[in-house]
Design a protein around this motif. Structure first.
Motif, PDB file in Angstrom:
ATOM      1  N   LYS A 202      56.739  77.130  66.090  1.00 15.93           N
ATOM      2  CA  LYS A 202      56.243  75.801  65.764  1.00 15.93           C
ATOM      3  C   LYS A 202      54.751  75.739  65.993  1.00 15.93           C
ATOM      4  O   LYS A 202      54.222  76.388  66.903  1.00 15.93           O
ATOM      5  N   LEU A 203      54.083  74.945  65.159  1.00 13.84           N
ATOM      6  CA  LEU A 203      52.647  74.723  65.256  1.00 13.84           C
ATOM      7  C   LEU A 203      52.388  73.236  65.030  1.00 13.84           C
ATOM      8  O   LEU A 203      52.983  72.622  64.150  1.00 13.84           O
ATOM      9  N   VAL A 204      51.530  72.642  65.851  1.00 15.10           N
ATOM     10  CA  VAL A 204      51.158  71.245  65.651  1.00 15.10           C
ATOM     11  C   VAL A 204      49.731  71.197  65.116  1.00 15.10           C
ATOM     12  O   VAL A 204      48.799  71.691  65.762  1.00 15.10           O
ATOM     13  N   LEU A 205      49.583  70.620  63.932  1.00 14.91           N
ATOM     14  CA  LEU A 205      48.260  70.519  63.304  1.00 14.91           C
ATOM     15  C   LEU A 205      47.844  69.059  63.209  1.00 14.91           C
ATOM     16  O   LEU A 205      48.622  68.207  62.772  1.00 14.91           O
ATOM     17  N   GLY A 264      59.985  64.948  65.766  1.00 14.05           N
ATOM     18  CA  GLY A 264      60.806  64.483  64.660  1.00 14.05           C
ATOM     19  C   GLY A 264      60.405  63.063  64.325  1.00 14.05           C
ATOM     20  O   GLY A 264      60.533  62.167  65.169  1.00 14.05           O
ATOM     21  N   THR A 265      59.875  62.841  63.121  1.00 12.72           N
ATOM     22  CA  THR A 265      59.292  61.548  62.745  1.00 12.72           C
ATOM     23  C   THR A 265      59.738  61.145  61.355  1.00 12.72           C
ATOM     24  O   THR A 265      59.855  61.986  60.456  1.00 12.72           O
ATOM     25  N   LEU A 266      59.997  59.833  61.185  1.00 10.24           N
ATOM     26  CA  LEU A 266      60.340  59.283  59.878  1.00 10.24           C
ATOM     27  C   LEU A 266      59.584  57.974  59.699  1.00 10.24           C
ATOM     28  O   LEU A 266      59.663  57.081  60.539  1.00 10.24           O
ATOM     29  N   ASP A 267      58.834  57.874  58.611  1.00 12.93           N
ATOM     30  CA  ASP A 267      58.075  56.657  58.308  1.00 12.93           C
ATOM     31  C   ASP A 267      59.050  55.534  57.971  1.00 12.93           C
ATOM     32  O   ASP A 267      59.930  55.692  57.121  1.00 12.93           O
ATOM     33  N   ARG A 268      58.893  54.380  58.628  1.00 14.52           N
ATOM     34  CA  ARG A 268      59.799  53.266  58.373  1.00 14.52           C
ATOM     35  C   ARG A 268      59.650  52.725  56.966  1.00 14.52           C
ATOM     36  O   ARG A 268      60.583  52.109  56.434  1.00 14.52           O
ATOM     37  N   ARG A 269      58.511  52.952  56.348  1.00 17.12           N
ATOM     38  CA  ARG A 269      58.348  52.503  54.961  1.00 17.12           C
ATOM     39  C   ARG A 269      59.298  53.247  54.026  1.00 17.12           C
ATOM     40  O   ARG A 269      59.615  52.762  52.945  1.00 17.12           O
ATOM     41  N   GLY A 420      48.618  63.950  64.195  1.00 19.95           N
ATOM     42  CA  GLY A 420      49.079  65.318  64.015  1.00 19.95           C
ATOM     43  C   GLY A 420      50.558  65.375  63.689  1.00 19.95           C
ATOM     44  O   GLY A 420      51.291  64.400  63.862  1.00 19.95           O
ATOM     45  N   CYS A 421      50.997  66.558  63.242  1.00 21.01           N
ATOM     46  CA  CYS A 421      52.384  66.760  62.857  1.00 21.01           C
ATOM     47  C   CYS A 421      52.884  68.108  63.361  1.00 21.01           C
ATOM     48  O   CYS A 421      52.135  69.084  63.395  1.00 21.01           O
ATOM     49  N   GLY A 422      54.156  68.130  63.720  1.00 18.46           N
ATOM     50  CA  GLY A 422      54.787  69.391  64.092  1.00 18.46           C
ATOM     51  C   GLY A 422      55.165  70.165  62.844  1.00 18.46           C
ATOM     52  O   GLY A 422      55.869  69.647  61.965  1.00 18.46           O
ATOM     53  N   ILE A 423      54.683  71.389  62.775  1.00 21.04           N
ATOM     54  CA  ILE A 423      54.934  72.231  61.603  1.00 21.04           C
ATOM     55  C   ILE A 423      55.952  73.302  61.980  1.00 21.04           C
ATOM     56  O   ILE A 423      55.759  74.040  62.952  1.00 21.04           O
ATOM     57  N   VAL A 424      57.041  73.375  61.213  1.00 20.40           N
ATOM     58  CA  VAL A 424      58.039  74.428  61.364  1.00 20.40           C
ATOM     59  C   VAL A 424      58.250  75.076  59.995  1.00 20.40           C
ATOM     60  O   VAL A 424      57.594  74.714  59.012  1.00 20.40           O
ATOM     61  N   GLU A 425      59.167  76.013  59.927  1.00 18.19           N
ATOM     62  CA  GLU A 425      59.322  76.784  58.694  1.00 18.19           C
ATOM     63  C   GLU A 425      59.667  75.898  57.497  1.00 18.19           C
ATOM     64  O   GLU A 425      59.253  76.173  56.372  1.00 18.19           O
ATOM     65  N   GLY A 426      60.384  74.800  57.732  1.00 18.07           N
ATOM     66  CA  GLY A 426      60.792  73.945  56.627  1.00 18.07           C
ATOM     67  C   GLY A 426      59.803  72.850  56.269  1.00 18.07           C
ATOM     68  O   GLY A 426      60.129  71.964  55.474  1.00 18.07           O
ATOM     69  N   ALA A 431      54.443  66.170  52.585  1.00 20.87           N
ATOM     70  CA  ALA A 431      55.206  65.306  53.486  1.00 20.87           C
ATOM     71  C   ALA A 431      54.505  65.174  54.833  1.00 20.87           C
ATOM     72  O   ALA A 431      54.496  64.094  55.443  1.00 20.87           O
ATOM     73  N   GLU A 432      53.899  66.257  55.306  1.00 16.34           N
ATOM     74  CA  GLU A 432      53.184  66.203  56.585  1.00 16.34           C
ATOM     75  C   GLU A 432      51.939  65.313  56.467  1.00 16.34           C
ATOM     76  O   GLU A 432      51.600  64.578  57.400  1.00 16.34           O
ATOM     77  N   LEU A 433      51.263  65.371  55.327  1.00 17.95           N
ATOM     78  CA  LEU A 433      50.106  64.501  55.124  1.00 17.95           C
ATOM     79  C   LEU A 433      50.525  63.035  55.159  1.00 17.95           C
ATOM     80  O   LEU A 433      49.866  62.203  55.801  1.00 17.95           O
ATOM     81  N   ALA A 434      51.631  62.713  54.491  1.00 14.49           N
ATOM     82  CA  ALA A 434      52.129  61.343  54.505  1.00 14.49           C
ATOM     83  C   ALA A 434      52.472  60.905  55.928  1.00 14.49           C
ATOM     84  O   ALA A 434      52.233  59.751  56.317  1.00 14.49           O
ATOM     85  N   GLU A 435      53.001  61.825  56.727  1.00 16.16           N
ATOM     86  CA  GLU A 435      53.346  61.496  58.112  1.00 16.16           C
ATOM     87  C   GLU A 435      52.103  61.161  58.923  1.00 16.16           C
ATOM     88  O   GLU A 435      52.128  60.277  59.782  1.00 16.16           O
TER      89      GLU A 435
END
Length: 451
Positions: A202-205, A264-269, A420-426, A431-435
């Motif tokens: 995992k990498l957080v960017l 683990g994050t989900l935008d409420r929008r 920032g966002c947690g980056i994993v293989e999937g 999607a990370e930019l939107a997060e």
């Protein structure tokens, strides 16, 4: 050389401020740590410690212990957060040029479990009295220039309702920071490619944006807005660093330590227009995602592994729960540990932070590989972003969150926001930019900026 501190803590009539601690947020230089109207607020400065480098936590720990062991303390309340207190903010990286700091305020107002108190801290020789402490508090409040229109300092009136615009909406501008959106998404793709080689899990960017507010940034109003909108978060303000974090790195009370881990994050929008209850949607999409659960498991394992040597007993949620915030849902887990003696004494807050930071939730795993990749791909110094922020007292109690959902006020009219966002293989770059924009939202709203 700092002179000997003397402190006086006395009960305060909490009924005079029904709005709780947010009603004390009337100065842009206020020190702040609040959640659900409780916590600590500080004014002024009696002493300060700064450091950089890999030993910054241990150096701060030594400085604080020497300071309080010699202090003359009168405490008529005696609960966590009374007596001498320091607010602190530490750089994320051991190689950062940003100075980590502990600040000892002149006046502290605390609220906890229905008890309200006032502490005056001084290095002078004059007599400390309850009347003098109250007069000093009134002086700080009356000199505040950031009270909302029509609200007198410490009146207890609430800030604007959640969802309403505050500040100079429509006049502020946003600019990209160290990387453009396209370049940041390329960095995410490069991170995923590194993960697929097996070098790391995992990498957080993170990325930054800069807001310019021509009319000026009202830090106290930003803190009030965050405190009222994000009641489940810890609103913090230390030396121009402001925000509301949902993640507790470590909370220590006596021999008990607790943490709240998010990954683990989900935008409420994203739930708009979905059938059924929003929380059902979050459980289905977030808790049901193999990618999100894998990211969360890595974060939990990171914290519990590092905390284990300091604990004689530990327990954590067997299953993560959904933490519901105004902007996002998170997968969250709470961890509780009973601390054991290490080399003859219970570890201090800062000793624990030294062992725990950075966790996989804000860096990645393995730590060394992820840290090197962060420096290579982000093209910025995170400064205090994702570093520990919070407070500690002379008894060893303290609360230290991770400085997320925040910003650094760089000038009277500019503020740098981080996410920032947690980056994993999937992970997918778009999607990370939107997060990141979902995570920018608390600060943007508190600045009155619509995006």
């Amino acid at each position: 050389m700092t002179r000997t501190l003397r402190t006086l803590t006395v009960p305060l009539d909490g009924e005079s401020t029904p709005g709780g601690l947010p009603s004390y947020l009337v100065r842009d230089d206020v020190l702040c740590w609040t959640r659900r109207e409780a916590g600590l607020v500080g004014f002024g400065e009696v002493a300060r410690f700064t450091a950089t480098g890999p030993e910054r936590f241990l150096e701060a720990d030594i400085w604080w212990r020497h300071l309080v062991i010699e202090a003359d303390i009168t405490d008529r309340v005696e609960c966590p957060g009374t007596g001498p207190v320091a607010f602190g903010s530490f750089a994320f990286s051991k190689v950062s040029a940003h100075e980590s700091r502990l600040i000892v305020p002149e006046i502290v107002v605390g609220l906890r479990d229905g008890r309200t108190w006032l502490t005056q801290i001084t290095a002078d020789d004059g007599e400390l009295t309850e009347e003098g402490a109250l007069a000093a508090l009134r002086g700080w409040l009356e000199s505040g220039t950031s009270a909302p229109s029509g609200v007198t300092p410490a009146s207890g009136e609430a800030p604007a309702e959640p969802g309403s615009a505050v500040g100079p909406s429509g006049t502020a501008t946003l600019e990209t920071g160290s990387l453009s959106e396209e370049d940041w998404m390329a960095a995410v793709a490069a991170g995923v490619a590194e993960i697929r080689t097996g070098r790391l899990e995992k990498l957080v960017l993170a990325r930054d944006v800069v807001a310019t507010v021509p009319e000026g940034i009202n830090a106290a109003e930003v803190l009030r807005q965050l405190a009222i909108r994000y009641r489940e978060c810890w609103t913090y303000g230390v030396d121009g660093l402001v925000g509301a974090t949902p993640e507790m790195l470590i909370q220590v009370e006596g021999r008990t330590a607790q943490a709240r881990v998010l990954a683990g994050t989900l935008d409420r929008r994203d739930a708009l227009g979905e059938a059924g209850l929003p929380l059902d949607y979050a459980e289905r999409v977030l808790a049901g995602s193999e990618k999100q659960r894998h990211e969360h498991e890595i974060a939990i394992q990171s914290l519990t592994t590092q905390l284990a040597p300091f604990s004689e007993a530990m327990n954590a949620h067997s299953e993560p729960f959904i933490l519901e915030l105004p902007n996002v849902w998170h997968l969250a887990s709470d961890v509780k540990a009973e601390l054991t003696e290490v080399e003859g004494h219970v570890p201090t807050c800062l000793a624990l932070i030294n062992a725990l930071h950075p966790t996989a939730a804000v860096c990645g795993t393995p730590t060394q590989v992820a840290g090197a990749l962060i420096r290579k791909l982000e093209h910025m110094d995170r400064g205090p972003y994702a570093g520990p922020v919070g407070w500690l007292d002379a008894a060893g109690n303290g609360e230290w969150g991770i400085a997320l959902r925040g910003a650094v006020i760089e000038s009277p009219t500019t503020v740098r926001l981080y996410a920032g966002c947690g980056i994993v293989e999937g992970s997918h770059p778009d999607a990370e930019l939107a997060e990141t924009w979902a995570k920018f939202r608390p600060m943007l709203e508190s600045l009155g900026i619509r995006h």
